[in-house]
Design an enzyme around this catalytic site. Sequence first.
Site, short mmCIF file in Angstrom:
data_model
loop_
_atom_site.label_atom_id
_atom_site.label_comp_id
_atom_site.label_asym_id
_atom_site.label_seq_id
_atom_site.Cartn_x
_atom_site.Cartn_y
_atom_site.Cartn_z
N THR A 66 -3.40 0.75 5.02
CA THR A 66 -2.29 1.05 5.93
C THR A 66 -1.07 1.58 5.19
OG1 THR A 66 -3.05 -0.61 7.49
CG2 THR A 66 -0.73 -0.02 7.61
N SER A 114 -9.48 -0.83 3.47
CA SER A 114 -10.02 -1.78 2.47
C SER A 114 -11.50 -2.08 2.72
CB SER A 114 -9.21 -3.07 2.46
OG SER A 114 -9.26 -3.70 3.72
N THR A 145 -4.78 -4.32 3.63
CA THR A 145 -4.60 -5.77 3.59
C THR A 145 -5.81 -6.51 4.18
OG1 THR A 145 -3.51 -5.68 5.73
CG2 THR A 145 -2.09 -5.65 3.78
#
Length: 379
Positions: A66, A114, A145
């Site tokens: 992000t 991720s 994250t």
Amino acid sequence: MRRFTVACIQGLAVLAPNTACAAAAPEMAATPAPVPAMQATEASSPADAAEAGVLPRVTIVATGGTIAGVSDTRTSFQSYRAGSLGIDEMLSELRPQIDEVADVTTVQFGNRPSGGYAIADFFDLTLAVEEALETADAVVVTSGTGSMDEFVYWLDLTVQSRKPVVITGAMRPWTVIGTDAHANLFNAIVLAASGETRCFGTVLMLNDEFHAAKEAWKGDAYRMDTFVSRELGNLGFIDELDVRTYRAPPRVQHCADPERWMTPFDLNRISKDDLPRVEVLIGYQGAGLDEAITAWAEAGVRGIVLAGGRGSGEVQEKAEEMGVVFRRTHRFRTGTDNLYPQKARLLLLLSLAFTDDPEQVDAWFAELAGAEFQVDPGR
Ligand code: ASP
């Protein structure tokens, strides 16, 4: 606490710890101050410092997420394409201020969410970080994250350098108003450049806080204070150019003894093919654990982490019968020495890449999952 200030200009300052120089106090601008351990010489102004090449060298190894996201509109906080911007473009928006903190270089390792990285990619990421640390004083890794809790623990278990490694990301994409992406990247560089986390292993930095690799986990899908560190709490804060450290991971106590400080998992000693498949099974009422174990064992899985206690005796027997190494952990994220399932899986996976001996696996779990400070009462 280490404060990076010698001269306060443009609201920012350069490297020298523990001075009282504040951005709003230009009269203190030229105060000479001791230099941090990472610096070769004392600097008297940002320009001198940069020219003399004394700024810490920080390399950013960017993987996407992000933080590198482009939003649909300036207010679409949750509608965006993660892993879209290149790290050089992002870094250019932190200039010129960041150039007064560190001499920053970049490596675009990848640009994905991720979840787009597999264990084989983690292997390459460790090597990329170690290569960067051959010349850099510290590394910042950027990632999504979503599984940053796994990224951080993997890097902590595998990077063999004692230099600071800081992982960061963001909860809002780079391009919205009020984004945390710019501040997080800036603060991660400040933290890495400070040298304060030398020998801490890899730490996770978001929302002005930094966390230990073993403890940090993501607690919310949207909020900027998403990362929490169980009951032990975070390690410290970054307040503008002040790094405030209140506690440290126990491995820091072996800082002076590199052999002891390093983990058993030096990836330069193995190849990617040595990394086995290890899976996580969740125990819950009435779970069909037997079928799952049989299917995974037949598919070549070498280790299984069972999260939750239900029927663990029979499950262990079944797994071992089928040649699968078994570990049990708790389903919850709190509790003494509890490695929650995703992190226990990484530790088991790495252990099995380096040994076939179950007693050695037990010893590594005791040493790494149960690490604590050895306090001498007679000191
Ligand atoms: N889905 C994103 C990812 O993990 C979330 C984030 O970057 O914060 O890449």
